[in-house]
Write a protein that holds these residues in place. Structure first.
Motif, PDB file in Angstrom:
ATOM      1  N   VAL A 463       0.802  -1.233   0.000  1.00 35.34           N
ATOM      2  CA  VAL A 463       0.000   0.000   0.000  1.00 35.34           C
ATOM      3  C   VAL A 463       0.827   1.273   0.000  1.00 35.34           C
ATOM      4  CG1 VAL A 463      -2.160  -0.883   0.947  1.00 35.34           C
ATOM      5  CG2 VAL A 463      -0.326  -0.155   2.517  1.00 35.34           C
ATOM      6  N   ASP A 464       2.038   1.231   0.559  1.00 36.78           N
ATOM      7  CA  ASP A 464       2.806   2.476   0.615  1.00 36.78           C
ATOM      8  C   ASP A 464       4.246   2.334   0.130  1.00 36.78           C
ATOM      9  OD1 ASP A 464       3.946   1.119   2.695  1.00 36.78           O
ATOM     10  OD2 ASP A 464       3.354   2.526   4.267  1.00 36.78           O
ATOM     11  N   ALA A 465       4.602   1.157  -0.414  1.00 33.03           N
ATOM     12  CA  ALA A 465       5.928   0.938  -0.985  1.00 33.03           C
ATOM     13  C   ALA A 465       7.044   1.065   0.043  1.00 33.03           C
ATOM     14  CB  ALA A 465       6.195   1.874  -2.167  1.00 33.03           C
ATOM     15  N   ASN A 466       6.717   0.992   1.324  1.00 36.76           N
ATOM     16  CA  ASN A 466       7.752   1.055   2.355  1.00 36.76           C
ATOM     17  C   ASN A 466       8.464  -0.281   2.475  1.00 36.76           C
ATOM     18  OD1 ASN A 466       6.984   3.355   5.071  1.00 36.76           O
ATOM     19  ND2 ASN A 466       6.548   3.594   2.903  1.00 36.76           N
ATOM     20  N   GLU A 467       9.788  -0.247   2.597  1.00 38.48           N
ATOM     21  CA  GLU A 467      10.528  -1.472   2.922  1.00 38.48           C
ATOM     22  C   GLU A 467      10.329  -1.761   4.405  1.00 38.48           C
ATOM     23  OE1 GLU A 467      14.562  -1.994   1.875  1.00 38.48           O
ATOM     24  OE2 GLU A 467      14.201  -1.747  -0.265  1.00 38.48           O
ATOM     25  N   ARG A 468       9.945  -2.984   4.702  1.00 38.52           N
ATOM     26  CA  ARG A 468       9.596  -3.320   6.080  1.00 38.52           C
ATOM     27  C   ARG A 468      10.255  -4.618   6.516  1.00 38.52           C
ATOM     28  NH1 ARG A 468       7.740   0.805   8.690  1.00 38.52           N
ATOM     29  NH2 ARG A 468       6.682  -0.583  10.113  1.00 38.52           N
ATOM     30  N   TYR A 563     -13.074   0.359  11.753  1.00 38.00           N
ATOM     31  CA  TYR A 563     -12.723   0.385  10.342  1.00 38.00           C
ATOM     32  C   TYR A 563     -11.216   0.434  10.156  1.00 38.00           C
ATOM     33  CZ  TYR A 563     -12.164   2.232   5.594  1.00 38.00           C
ATOM     34  OH  TYR A 563     -11.776   2.423   4.299  1.00 38.00           O
ATOM     35  N   HIS A 564     -10.522   1.127  11.083  1.00 38.86           N
ATOM     36  CA  HIS A 564      -9.092   1.338  10.910  1.00 38.86           C
ATOM     37  C   HIS A 564      -8.243   0.260  11.607  1.00 38.86           C
ATOM     38  CE1 HIS A 564      -9.735   5.126   8.867  1.00 38.86           C
ATOM     39  NE2 HIS A 564     -10.621   5.437   9.782  1.00 38.86           N
ATOM     40  N   ARG A 584       6.339  -5.284  -6.394  1.00 38.41           N
ATOM     41  CA  ARG A 584       5.255  -4.444  -5.867  1.00 38.41           C
ATOM     42  C   ARG A 584       4.425  -3.809  -6.971  1.00 38.41           C
ATOM     43  NH1 ARG A 584       2.819   0.116  -4.232  1.00 38.41           N
ATOM     44  NH2 ARG A 584       3.866   1.252  -5.887  1.00 38.41           N
ATOM     45  N   ARG A 585       5.081  -3.345  -8.004  1.00 36.59           N
ATOM     46  CA  ARG A 585       4.353  -2.635  -9.057  1.00 36.59           C
ATOM     47  C   ARG A 585       3.398  -3.564  -9.812  1.00 36.59           C
ATOM     48  NH1 ARG A 585       8.649   0.042 -12.346  1.00 36.59           N
ATOM     49  NH2 ARG A 585       6.835   0.839 -13.445  1.00 36.59           N
ATOM     50  N   ASP A 586       3.619  -4.862  -9.716  1.00 33.17           N
ATOM     51  CA  ASP A 586       2.753  -5.813 -10.417  1.00 33.17           C
ATOM     52  C   ASP A 586       1.558  -6.252  -9.581  1.00 33.17           C
ATOM     53  OD1 ASP A 586       4.546  -5.623 -12.433  1.00 33.17           O
ATOM     54  OD2 ASP A 586       5.524  -7.545 -12.041  1.00 33.17           O
ATOM     55  N   ARG A 591      -7.332  -7.009  -7.105  1.00 35.45           N
ATOM     56  CA  ARG A 591      -7.378  -8.141  -8.029  1.00 35.45           C
ATOM     57  C   ARG A 591      -6.722  -9.391  -7.431  1.00 35.45           C
ATOM     58  NH1 ARG A 591      -3.221  -6.990 -12.366  1.00 35.45           N
ATOM     59  NH2 ARG A 591      -1.939  -7.909 -10.742  1.00 35.45           N
ATOM     60  N   ARG A 601      -5.383  -5.549   3.921  1.00 32.62           N
ATOM     61  CA  ARG A 601      -4.702  -4.881   2.809  1.00 32.62           C
ATOM     62  C   ARG A 601      -3.450  -4.123   3.239  1.00 32.62           C
ATOM     63  NH1 ARG A 601      -5.649  -0.020   1.294  1.00 32.62           N
ATOM     64  NH2 ARG A 601      -6.073  -0.558  -0.857  1.00 32.62           N
ATOM     65  N   ASP A 602      -3.462  -3.591   4.464  1.00 29.38           N
ATOM     66  CA  ASP A 602      -2.273  -2.875   4.929  1.00 29.38           C
ATOM     67  C   ASP A 602      -1.159  -3.834   5.341  1.00 29.38           C
ATOM     68  OD1 ASP A 602      -3.563  -0.521   4.445  1.00 29.38           O
ATOM     69  OD2 ASP A 602      -4.002  -0.066   6.546  1.00 29.38           O
ATOM     70  N   TRP A 610      15.947  -7.656  -2.604  1.00 31.28           N
ATOM     71  CA  TRP A 610      17.123  -8.524  -2.722  1.00 31.28           C
ATOM     72  C   TRP A 610      17.752  -8.749  -1.361  1.00 31.28           C
ATOM     73  CZ3 TRP A 610      22.440  -7.847  -1.836  1.00 31.28           C
ATOM     74  CH2 TRP A 610      23.270  -8.828  -2.381  1.00 31.28           C
TER      75      TRP A 610
ATOM     76  N   LYS B  71       6.211   7.449   5.646  1.00 24.74           N
ATOM     77  CA  LYS B  71       7.403   7.527   4.799  1.00 24.74           C
ATOM     78  C   LYS B  71       6.979   7.323   3.348  1.00 24.74           C
ATOM     79  CE  LYS B  71      10.411   5.483   8.313  1.00 24.74           C
ATOM     80  NZ  LYS B  71      11.200   4.286   8.667  1.00 24.74           N
ATOM     81  N   TYR B  73       8.106   6.358  -0.183  1.00 22.56           N
ATOM     82  CA  TYR B  73       9.156   5.758  -1.007  1.00 22.56           C
ATOM     83  C   TYR B  73       8.851   5.905  -2.494  1.00 22.56           C
ATOM     84  CZ  TYR B  73      11.519   3.213   2.810  1.00 22.56           C
ATOM     85  OH  TYR B  73      12.233   2.875   3.939  1.00 22.56           O
ATOM     86  N   GLU B  74       7.556   5.993  -2.812  1.00 28.04           N
ATOM     87  CA  GLU B  74       7.184   6.071  -4.220  1.00 28.04           C
ATOM     88  C   GLU B  74       6.074   7.087  -4.423  1.00 28.04           C
ATOM     89  OE1 GLU B  74       6.376   2.566  -6.424  1.00 28.04           O
ATOM     90  OE2 GLU B  74       8.195   1.550  -5.770  1.00 28.04           O
ATOM     91  N   ARG B 204     -12.004   7.392   4.775  1.00 25.42           N
ATOM     92  CA  ARG B 204     -12.350   6.032   4.345  1.00 25.42           C
ATOM     93  C   ARG B 204     -12.451   6.065   2.835  1.00 25.42           C
ATOM     94  NH1 ARG B 204     -16.135   3.146   8.804  1.00 25.42           N
ATOM     95  NH2 ARG B 204     -15.252   4.239  10.587  1.00 25.42           N
ATOM     96  N   PRO B 208      -6.754   2.910  -4.052  1.00 23.89           N
ATOM     97  CA  PRO B 208      -5.718   1.988  -3.576  1.00 23.89           C
ATOM     98  C   PRO B 208      -4.422   2.659  -3.135  1.00 23.89           C
ATOM     99  CG  PRO B 208      -5.993   1.803  -5.970  1.00 23.89           C
ATOM    100  CD  PRO B 208      -7.082   2.693  -5.476  1.00 23.89           C
ATOM    101  N   LYS B 211      -2.219   5.587   0.767  1.00 26.19           N
ATOM    102  CA  LYS B 211      -1.047   5.678   1.646  1.00 26.19           C
ATOM    103  C   LYS B 211       0.236   6.021   0.883  1.00 26.19           C
ATOM    104  CE  LYS B 211      -2.889   2.707   5.266  1.00 26.19           C
ATOM    105  NZ  LYS B 211      -2.839   3.617   6.425  1.00 26.19           N
ATOM    106  N   MET B 212       0.074   6.380  -0.401  1.00 24.57           N
ATOM    107  CA  MET B 212       1.209   6.799  -1.213  1.00 24.57           C
ATOM    108  C   MET B 212       1.096   8.297  -1.463  1.00 24.57           C
ATOM    109  SD  MET B 212       2.673   3.867  -2.599  1.00 24.57           S
ATOM    110  CE  MET B 212       3.031   4.107  -4.350  1.00 24.57           C
ATOM    111  N   ASN B 231      -2.478   7.578  10.523  1.00 26.65           N
ATOM    112  CA  ASN B 231      -3.558   7.206   9.625  1.00 26.65           C
ATOM    113  C   ASN B 231      -4.188   8.396   8.916  1.00 26.65           C
ATOM    114  OD1 ASN B 231      -4.613   4.878   8.659  1.00 26.65           O
ATOM    115  ND2 ASN B 231      -6.192   4.665  10.223  1.00 26.65           N
ATOM    116  N   SER B 385       1.381  -2.955 -13.929  1.00 25.43           N
ATOM    117  CA  SER B 385       1.279  -4.349 -14.363  1.00 25.43           C
ATOM    118  C   SER B 385       2.364  -4.773 -15.352  1.00 25.43           C
ATOM    119  CB  SER B 385      -0.098  -4.648 -14.983  1.00 25.43           C
ATOM    120  OG  SER B 385      -1.083  -4.471 -14.006  1.00 25.43           O
ATOM    121  N   THR B 386       3.461  -4.076 -15.344  1.00 24.25           N
ATOM    122  CA  THR B 386       4.612  -4.575 -16.082  1.00 24.25           C
ATOM    123  C   THR B 386       5.761  -4.550 -15.108  1.00 24.25           C
ATOM    124  OG1 THR B 386       5.428  -2.431 -16.786  1.00 24.25           O
ATOM    125  CG2 THR B 386       3.784  -3.491 -18.205  1.00 24.25           C
TER     126      THR B 386
END
Lengths: 678, 678
Positions: A463-468, A563-564, A584-586, A591, A601-602, A610, B71, B73-74, B204, B208, B211-212, B231, B385-386
């Motif tokens: 959801v936020d592209a953070n490395e975790r 909800y949260h 992540r981008r895929d 879906r 989802r979070d 890597w 944070k 990242y993207e 709410r 998608p 959070k970005m 949040n 999606s690529t």
């Protein structure tokens, strides 16, 4: 008379950790300590890598690090040489063969560590009464809900209070009043006892390794050097041993005598003290309590159960893990998930660990106290000024030290098979989808071992592209953690179908998740109000459930999720994370993450970072866990971070069947019987 | 009447940063703000990677992170599609081609950031008076030591105070009383002005990427989404632009109108608000002050000097760097190191950066506000999606965004050549040992560029085997940082000889280090009391030095170093670190670090940590800096973290000669003339 969920006696590491866990899960705690203030100086100070993981998981690591503790990455060995001492080698404190997120020991004055816990406990509404002491207790069962009566008194005798509680916990240290009252003997496994001197201070010296952990053997005695925060250094000096000819367990020494002794040992280097913060001399033996509890109402942990030398830095760390082990089990029993049988595993699991610790400590301490006669015998082991590890034979002390790294780092701890730690031979429930290292079931194996910690893995949160850090993403919330390692469900149809079937089955009536759901959690999706399911929680323990209805602790379990709510939207006992072997981008959560899983989802992660440990893996977390990207797995991790079981993630209802069986054994009743067909 | 080193007006980012720097260096500060409390809600919230480096270097990063900021990242790009909006691509916030230690933007409510600074300032003995305001000032020079008179008043008019100060600083924001009084005009570079709406709240939504960080262009308007701590999410919505037909700079909108507008833009996704924490509508233009100071006594910084749109998240970050740039220059002048000419570089360096920022912002804001007519035009740029980056042409907005990453991350800032930032063409002092990217001098080049930040490098500290971030090892202590990249002085004789000669020359009479030494710093080694040298500090400015003798600020410079002083044992103006291209285990400080350099023993590092950016390098820090292991270099880094110059480390006196020349240009007098021969 006031009623509490638990009375905790002692605010050292074990009592504070227990209090911190139970306070965050909403329990009502009476916590006392007979000291007026937290530890002012001295005492334990080493936080091992595994314990730092735990503190990180609790959200307390940052507060520890704010004190700028010393960090030990390497240990230096010093031995007798022609003129005084010389370095004969160094070795990582937590070598690379151990997959540790934090490969160092953290050294900080115990009082500062205690204060971090106290702040956390107070934030969660619990207060420590000081200086108060325990004067008596009995499990008289007069009130079946609060069977234990505990008498407490202010240390100055001015106030007394008698309370009733569900549990009493002794974290009193080696001289435990509770243990004495219960007449539980300490078993002294190693007859050798020692008198130790320990000195914390700021020094001036030309000894080059004063900021390293060192073990120094000289012809005039042995010292252990431990760096500390604020430019301090701790020296451990053995003053007497029961193997000495003139052994006297009451032997003592002044600070000046210990300094003079240290100056002899450090030659040819000089050392002097700017100031001494703390100095103490104390005898210590290696003992273990015969039992940790008699009735599963009155428990003990930490030094009350096991004492040993301070050398390997294990006391506080073992205490922490005692407390966490007990905390979640009390929680799961009191919140209505598990039967009381779960509590028996506290003693069986933790006493075995203490046993191993004492065996290790005996060997280590004995070697440490041996006076090596000359430099010649160890000179060959020297690794200074060479860029490769030493090839020459090493002395027994160094060999033991290296072998013991995994144990001392905390990662060597392995709980034996029992209903919590699945095994192909001993677990009451067997199913072909369970995976083990030996490769049972369908032949698919895993690298994970039930009873061991989940290894670290870095992933990208979708959801936020953070490395975790995957292993820390679910906090210490008292819930079982289910890592759904979904393989390449984004691109591969079978993996996609398996994930969809898992999502359907885990939401179906009678599943482990559904059985212990919050009211209304499945109201939208499955068409059956989960409050009906919720009523079934305590079918094996109706009285307890009835009692529990007015408890603060079970109010936690019964409240609907907001909800949260991120981690436990369906059930307070289960937190899910979904890890997809894709970039992540895929990933499109709408879906790719089906059914009830989308509610997490979070906690959806891309396994696309890597990792140097598996440099060729396309999905490093899957690879480190030994889970394929074609057939995934559900990794169950206990609330304390240890792997419980690994189940293959396949099409059909098998995956959830196996999980139902595993959790049925954990909670002590059959789960899954009512499940409607797919 | 009270005397202060500086009066700081305004406790926003620029004022707080300046106060935090000067307070830690011992200055007497009068700091006021006309608000009764720190920012309660809203305002700036983005800390760029470069600013996080700075906060880390100040020891404040942990306190920022304790608030669990979001944070980024993207960044995701959303554009018009057939039904509402669709994601057309994502791009890293700080792409891998930028070598950042922290490759993300940190988002946190400005009030929490302010409180971190306030705590730090108070720890160092300074207090912020609130709500107080400035009512007048004049540089009347009546007291040559405190030439500026400043009149202050409580906002309610109940109290007044007139003080004298060496400096007055306006961090008042866009409506600066000081700037108005000085009659310094704002230059509006871009005639286009905008009205923005900004809304912080908890939402709410099924969008998608909530959070970005997102830039959303729809057929009905544009929005920028910024995730926040707790949040929350911030939405920036452009309400009006001076390019609109019905442009009205006073145009406004209610929260409900903005929400309704946002709901239109977000379609086909829904969004609703649980609560709104902050909502504001404000007009903004792109202006820059013609001057930052008129007399180098009264200075301005932050929004008082430059205003622009909030979109690229640059306001607070530029303010921070304004303040740090000014702080160390005031320090070096007041502590007796440099001549007042140094102060002129504040405006010349920072105004050029603001110029670039405005040029960037104009381009970026203009693109952002353009309504893209249809999805078709940008659909080709889709990268969703690529698994590979988009190959198709992108729209101008995305292209600008990507090109600007280095700028917005803070790493694009480059100060132009001047006496601080050495260059082969423009610096007043030239010497064959200076190194540059173009490869002047002896032909040896470096990858470092004067005027740019020192890149991150991970090394092993020799004394304790800790892995450390080299760029943060010397704290923001107001000193120049000298990284002695010693090459393989452990194994190679020429490198060893070069290091020994450097150690001898830097300790010889007349060297830059010796000229500005603490009293007694060289008493043991070189046989000449450095207090004699110390008297020479102010030879060009005798009056100032005489005045300074009774100042708190110069007491700092004059005090002898304690045994435990790690970073500035010889001079408060120079911190040294020695980096050896060897494995830690092969380094023996007593043998390998000669002469006065041994006093920096706690700052000796082994360049032995593998780095993915230079995977084949044996010594990664040397490789990243472009310094060889056969011939090393001394890298001079300004107190604010920017590279000053790079000098080859060779046998003989040349290295110190070049450094003497560089520092002579910095401080405004000749250094090194008295040096005795080797």
């Amino acid at each position: 008379m006031s009623n509490y969920d638990i009375v905790i006696v002692g605010a050292g590491p074990v009592g504070l950790m227990l209090s911190s866990c139970l306070a965050r899960w909403g329990y009502k705690i009476k916590h006392i300590d007979n000291r007026a203030e937290p530890t002012a100086t001295g005492r334990a100070d080493g936080i091992q890598p595994r314990s730092l993981d735990l503190l990180r998981n609790m959200g307390l690591k940052r507060q520890i690090m704010a004190h700028e503790p010393a960090k030990v990455y390497e240990v230096a060995f010093w031995d007798p040489a022609s003129k005084g001492i010389e370095r004969t080698g160094t070795w990582p404190s937590c070598p690379k063969f151990i997959d540790a997120r934090y490969p160092f020991t953290t050294l900080l004055h115990q009082g500062l560590i205690e204060r971090v816990f106290i702040e956390d406990i107070e934030k969660n509404g619990t207060h420590i009464d000081r200086p108060w002491t325990i004067t008596g207790f009995k499990n008289d069962g007069k009130d079946p809900k609060y069977p234990v009566e505990v008498s407490l008194a202010h240390v100055d005798g001015s106030q007394k209070e008698t309370v009733r509680a569900k549990y009493l916990f002794s974290g009193e240290g080696a001289r435990s009043f509770v243990r004495e009252q219960l007449k539980i003997p300490m078993i002294y496994r190693d007859p050798i006892a020692h008198v130790w001197g320990v000195m914390d201070g700021v020094v001036r010296t030309n000894f080059p390794d004063i900021k390293m952990k060192c073990t120094i053997h000289s012809d005039t005695g042995s010292i252990m050097v431990i760096p500390r925060e604020n430019n301090m250094v701790r020296l451990y000096i053995q003053i007497a041993s029961s193997t000495d000819k003139d052994w006297n367990p009451r032997k003592t020494a002044t600070a000046e005598e210990v300094q003079a002794h240290a100056q002899q040992i450090f030659k040819p280097y000089h050392i002097s003290w700017d100031r001494i913060e703390w100095f103490s001399v104390y005898p210590i033996g290696q003992g273990i309590a015969e039992r940790y509890t008699l009735d599963e109402r009155v428990f003990m942990g930490g030094d009350a159960c096991h004492t040993h030398s301070p050398k390997a830095g294990q006391g506080m760390n073992t205490a922490f893990l005692d407390a966490v082990n007990l905390a979640w089990k009390i929680h799961h029993v009191e919140a209505g998930l598990a039967s009381r049988a779960l509590l028996a595993t506290y003693e069986s699991e933790r006493r075995e660990i203490a046993d191993s610790l004492l065996a290790f400590d005996a060997k280590y301490a004995k070697l440490f106290s041996e006076r090596l006669p000359s430099a010649g015998e160890v000179g060959a082991a020297s690794s200074t000024s060479t860029s490769s590890p030493p090839a020459a034979p090493e002395n027994a002390f160094i060999t033991t030290f290296k072998e013991s790294c995994e144990f001392t780092s905390g990662y060597g701890v392995a709980y034996a098979p029992n209903p919590l730690n699945w095994s192909p031979d001993h677990h009451p429930f067997q199913h072909p989808l369970f995976r083990s290292r030996a490769g049972t079931g369908t032949g698919t194996t895993t690298l994970l071992r039930p009873g061991r910690i989940l290894p670290p893995a870095t992933v990208t949160r979708v959801v936020d592209a953070n490395e975790r850090h995957l292993e820390h993403e679910i906090p210490l919330n008292g819930a079982f953690r289910l890592y759904v390692m979904a393989g390449d469900a984004v691109h591969r149809a079978p993996a996609r179908a398996a994930l969809a079937d898992f999502a359907a089955c885990v939401a179906a009536k009678g599943s482990f998740l559904r059985c212990f759901a919050r009211p209304g959690a499945f109201a939208d999706g499955a068409g059956v109000s989960s409050s009906t399911d919720g009523a079934g929680v305590s079918s094996l323990d109706a009285a307890a459930a009835g009692d529990a209805a007015d408890d603060a602790s079970t109010a936690y379990a019964a409240s609907p999720a907001s909800y949260h709510e991120r981690h436990t939207p369906h059930s307070p006992f289960f937190s899910l994370a979904i890890v997809l072997a894709a970039a992540r981008r895929d990933i499109d959560i709408a879906r790719d993450v089906p059914g009830v899983l989308a509610r997490y989802r979070d906690s959806v992660y891309a396994d696309d970072v890597w990792d140097a440990r598996v440099p060729d893996a396309g999905a490093a977390a899957h690879a480190k866990f030994g889970v394929g990207t074609e057939e995934g797995a559900v990794v169950v991790v206990r609330p304390d971070g240890y792997v419980g079981c690994v189940v293959g993630l396949v099409e059909g209802r098998g995956t959830v069947e196996a999980l139902d069986g595993y959790f049925g054994a954990v909670v002590g009743r059959r789960i899954g019987g009512e499940r409607a067909g797919l």
